[in-house]
Design an enzyme around this catalytic site. Structure first.
Site, PDB file in Angstrom:
ATOM      1  N   GLY A   1       0.835  -1.201   0.000  1.00 37.51           N
ATOM      2  CA  GLY A   1       0.000   0.000   0.000  1.00 37.51           C
ATOM      3  C   GLY A   1       0.864   1.242   0.000  1.00 37.51           C
ATOM      4  N   SER A   2       0.307   2.318   0.493  1.00 39.24           N
ATOM      5  CA  SER A   2       1.009   3.595   0.449  1.00 39.24           C
ATOM      6  C   SER A   2       2.165   3.640   1.447  1.00 39.24           C
ATOM      7  CB  SER A   2       0.021   4.713   0.775  1.00 39.24           C
ATOM      8  OG  SER A   2      -0.520   4.473   2.070  1.00 39.24           O
TER       9      SER A   2
ATOM     10  N   GLY B   1       2.817   2.131   5.294  1.00 39.42           N
ATOM     11  CA  GLY B   1       4.035   1.423   5.705  1.00 39.42           C
ATOM     12  C   GLY B   1       4.717   2.092   6.877  1.00 39.42           C
TER      13      GLY B   1
ATOM     14  N   GLU C   1       5.738  -3.396   0.716  1.00 38.79           N
ATOM     15  CA  GLU C   1       5.686  -3.089  -0.730  1.00 38.79           C
ATOM     16  C   GLU C   1       4.899  -1.789  -0.843  1.00 38.79           C
ATOM     17  OE1 GLU C   1       7.032  -4.741  -3.180  1.00 38.79           O
ATOM     18  OE2 GLU C   1       7.322  -6.802  -2.521  1.00 38.79           O
TER      19      GLU C   1
ATOM     20  N   CYS D   1       1.553   0.862  -8.784  1.00 40.83           N
ATOM     21  CA  CYS D   1       2.710   1.311  -7.994  1.00 40.83           C
ATOM     22  C   CYS D   1       3.880   1.586  -8.930  1.00 40.83           C
ATOM     23  CB  CYS D   1       3.080   0.279  -6.944  1.00 40.83           C
ATOM     24  SG  CYS D   1       3.280  -1.370  -7.624  1.00 40.83           S
TER      25      CYS D   1
END
Ligand code: NAD
Length: 508
Positions: free
Chosen positions: A241-242, A246, A263, A297
Site C-alpha cells: 500500500g502507500s 508502511g 511493498e 505502484c
C-alpha cells in the site's frame, strides 16, 4: 461537455452477483461496509465487516492450523496451490469481471491480473519441490554445517486496491508452499474480489484435503489491519500500500520483533536518451503512464528526456495522450477507466495547481470527464513539462499525471531519477550499450526494478518484485523472495568423536 455513457448500477450489481454465484461466494450482506463500483461511483452491496474478536479468532485458527500444516511435506502443500491455479483458470472471466467492476481496470488489464495469479500459482507449485538449503564447509574436521529453511508461522497479508487479487496471490501461494498459514486483510475498496479469491482457495483446500483454516479472510478497514499487525502470533506482516501505511505498520511490527515485508509507493522515472528508438519508446511510455489510469505502484510518473529529442518526442506524446479513449472499462476500446474514487482526482488537481505555480506547464489532460453518475471520477491523463524545481514532483500522486523533465548528460539524468524518496522502478530508452550498462550498474538507478527499452510497469512474477527507500525494501514473487516466508536454521553436526571449538579455542 458531453457526458460519458455508463452502464446502470443495477446492471453492474446483477453482473457482480452472477460472477459471485458462479464462484460460489455467499455475500455477507447487510452491514455498513459498502462494496462500491468506481464505474458509476455507486454502492453495489452493503457488507458485514469483522470486529476485533473476529481478527483474534482468525489468527487463532490460522496459528493452530500452522502447527500441523508445517509438517505436511512441501510437495503435498503444493497440491492445494495446483488445485487453486486450476480453479482460477476455470474462473478467469469471473475474476477479471469482478476486478473491472470493483477496481475499474479495463478488461485487458483485469485479464492480465488474473493471468498473474495463474503464473504465480504455477511458480509456487514448482517451488514446493525446490525449498532447498545448502551445505557449508565447516572449519572443524569431522563436522558438517548445513543451512535449512523451515515454515515461519502465520503470515498476515494487507493489500491495496489496485492489484486486489494478484498481490494476495503472490503472497498466499508462496506462503502456503513454504508451510505458513495466512490471514488476509484486503483493501476495504475491493471486498467482493477478496471474497471470490478466498472462496476459490477454500474450494481448493476442500478438494485437495488441506485444512480449511490455512487461510482466513478479514473484511474491514484500517482498524482491522492494525489488529492483525499487532497480534504477536503473526510472524510476518506482508503489507502492500502507500508509504503512509508502511510508516505506520513497519514500526508497529518491529516493536514486537515481528517480521515485515513492505511493498509501498513508487515514483518511477524513465530516461529517454538521444539514441532512443522513438517508435518503441512512445507506446511503452503511454502504457506505463496512462495504463490502469496511472494507478499502478510502477506507473511512470516522471519522463526524463534528453534535450536533443524533447522537441520531437513531446508533440507526439501529447497527441497520443489526447487520443486515449477514457470511459467505461467494460467498453471495447477503452484504454483509461475510472479512478478508484474522487480522492485521487482531488490529489491530481492539487498536484497540478502546485506544479503550475512552480513554473510547470500543463501540456494536456488533467480535466475531469463528465459523467451523469454520482461520484464516479474519470480524468484525461495529464502531461506537465517542468524545467525548474518543484517539490510535488518528488511525491507519488496516484493518478495519471506525467511530469516531463529534460537533461543534458547521463549523470544528470540518473541523478534526477534517483532524487526522490521512493525507489521502486526505473527505465531507460537507449541504443547505446554504455549508457544502458551504466544505468544498470551500482552508480545507476537506485530502484528495485530496472529496465532497458521497456516501461516501468508490467513486471513478470519470475523476478523478485519490490523497491528500496520509501518503497519499503520488501521483495515478493520469484527469485529467492520465498526466503522471507521461512525461517533459516544453521545446523552443525559433530561426528568427529572429539571436542573441537571454533576459532581453535582451547578450553581445557
Ligand atoms: P493504502 O495505503 O491506502 O491501503 C493499503 C492497505 O493498507 C489497505 O488494506 C488498508 O486498509 C491498509 N491500511 C491502511 N492503513 C493501515 C494501518 N495503519 N495499519 C494497517 N493497515 C492499514 O493504499 P491504497 O490506496 O489501497 O493503494 C495505493 C498505494 O499502494 C500506492 O501508494 C501504491 O504505490 C501502493 N502499492 C504498492 C505496491 C508495491 O508492490 N510496491 C503494489 C500496489 C500498490
Amino acid at each position: 461537455m458531453t457526458s460519458l455513457v455508463l452502464p446502470a448500477t443495477h446492471d453492474l450489481r446483477t453482473r457482480a452477483r452472477a460472477c459471485l454465484d458462479r464462484i460460489g461466494v455467499v455475500v455477507p450482506e447487510g452491514g455498513d461496509l459498502y462494496a462500491r463500483t468506481p464505474i458509476t461511483g455507486e454502492d453495489l452491496f452493503g457488507l458485514r465487516g469483522g470486529d476485533a474478536a473476529e481478527t483474534t479468532a482468525a489468527v487463532t485458527a490460522a496459528h493452530d492450523t500452522f502447527l500441523t500444516w508445517r509438517s505436511t511435506p512441501a510437495p503435498r502443500r503444493g497440491e492445494i496451490v495446483r488445485r487453486f491455479g486450476d480453479l482460477v483458470r476455470a474462473h478467469h472471466d469471473d475474476l477479471a469481471e469482478l476486478i473491472t467492476l470493483e477496481a475499474g481496470k479495463i478488461r485487458a488489464e483485469a485479464y492480465g491480473e488474473v493471468q498473474e495469479m495463474i503464473d504465480i500459482a504455477d511458480y509456487a507449485v514448482g517451488l514446493s519441490r525446490q525449498l532447498y538449503g545448502r551445505v557449508i564447509a565447516s572449519e572443524r574436521a569431522g563436522h558438517r554445517m548445513t543451512e535449512s529453511w523451515h515454515p515461519l508461522g502465520v503470515v498476515g497479508i494487507i493489500s491495496a486496491f489496485n492489484f486486489p487479487a494478484a498481490v494476495w496471490a503472490w503472497n498466499t501461494t508462496v506462503a502456503l508452499v513454504c508451510g505458513d498459514t495466512v490471514v488476509w486483510k484486503p483493501s476495504e475498496q475491493t471486498p467482493l474480489i477478496s471474497l471470490a479469491c478466498a472462496r476459490l482457495l477454500a474450494r481448493a483446500a476442500e478438494e485437495s484435503g488441506a485444512p480449511a483454516d490455512i487461510h482466513r479472510l478479514l473484511i474491514g478497514g484500517r482498524e482491522t489491519g492494525e489488529a492483525l499487525v499487532d497480534d504477536p502470533r503473526v510472524a510476518l506482516v506482508s503489507a502492500t500500500g502507500s508509504t503512509r501505511m508502511g510508516r505506520a505498520v513497519g514500526p508497529r511490527v518491529a516493536a514486537r520483533f515481528g517480521r515485515s515485508l513492505l511493498e509501498l509507493g513508487g515514483n518511477n522515472a524513465a530516461i529517454v536518451a538521444p539514441s532512443a528508438d522513438l517508435e518503441l519508446t512512445l507506446p511503452a511510455v503511454v502504457f506505463a503512464a496512462a495504463g490502469t489510469a496511472g494507478q499502478r505502484c510502477t506507473s511512470l510518473r516522471r519522463l526524463i528526456v534528453h534535450r536533443d529529442v524533447v522537441d520531437e518526442l513531446l508533440p507526439r506524446l501529447t497527441a497520443a495522450f489526447e487520443r486515449l479513449p477514457v470511459g467505461d472499462p467494460f467498453e471495447e476500446g477503452t484504454l483509461v477507466g475510472p479512478l478508484i474514487s474522487p480522492a485521487p482526482l482531488a490529489a491530481l488537481e492539487s498536484a497540478l495547481a502546485r506544479v503550475t505555480e512552480d513554473g510547470g506547464k500543463l501540456l494536456t489532460g488533467g480535466d475531469q470527464v463528465a459523467t451523469a453518475a454520482g461520484s464516479a471520477a474519470y480524468v484525461r491523463p495529464a502531461i506537465v513539462r517542468i524545467d525548474g524545481h518543484s517539490p510535488v514532483v518528488r511525491e507519488e500522486t496516484f493518478a495519471p499525471l506525467l511530469y516531463v523533465l529534460t537533461y543534458d548528460t547521463l549523470d544528470e539524468a540518473i541523478a534526477l531519477q534517483n532524487d526522490v524518496p521512493q525507489g521502486l522502478s526505473a527505465s531507460i530508452f537507449t541504443q547505446d550499450q554504455r549508457e544502458a550498462e551504466t544505468f544498470l550498474s551500482a552508480v545507476g538507478a537506485d530502484t528495485g526494478l530496472v529496465n532497458v527499452n521497456l516501461g516501468t510497469s508490467g513486471a513478470e512474477i519470475g523476478g523478485a518484485f519490490g523497491g528500496e527507500k520509501e518503497t519499503g525494501g520488501g521483495r515478493a514473487c520469484g527469485s529467492d523472495a520465498w526466503h522471507a516466508y521461512m525461517r533459516r536454521s544453521t545446523a552443525v553436526v559433530n561426528y568427529s568423536g572429539e571436542v573441537a571449538l571454533a576459532q581453535n579455542i582451547s578450553f581445557s
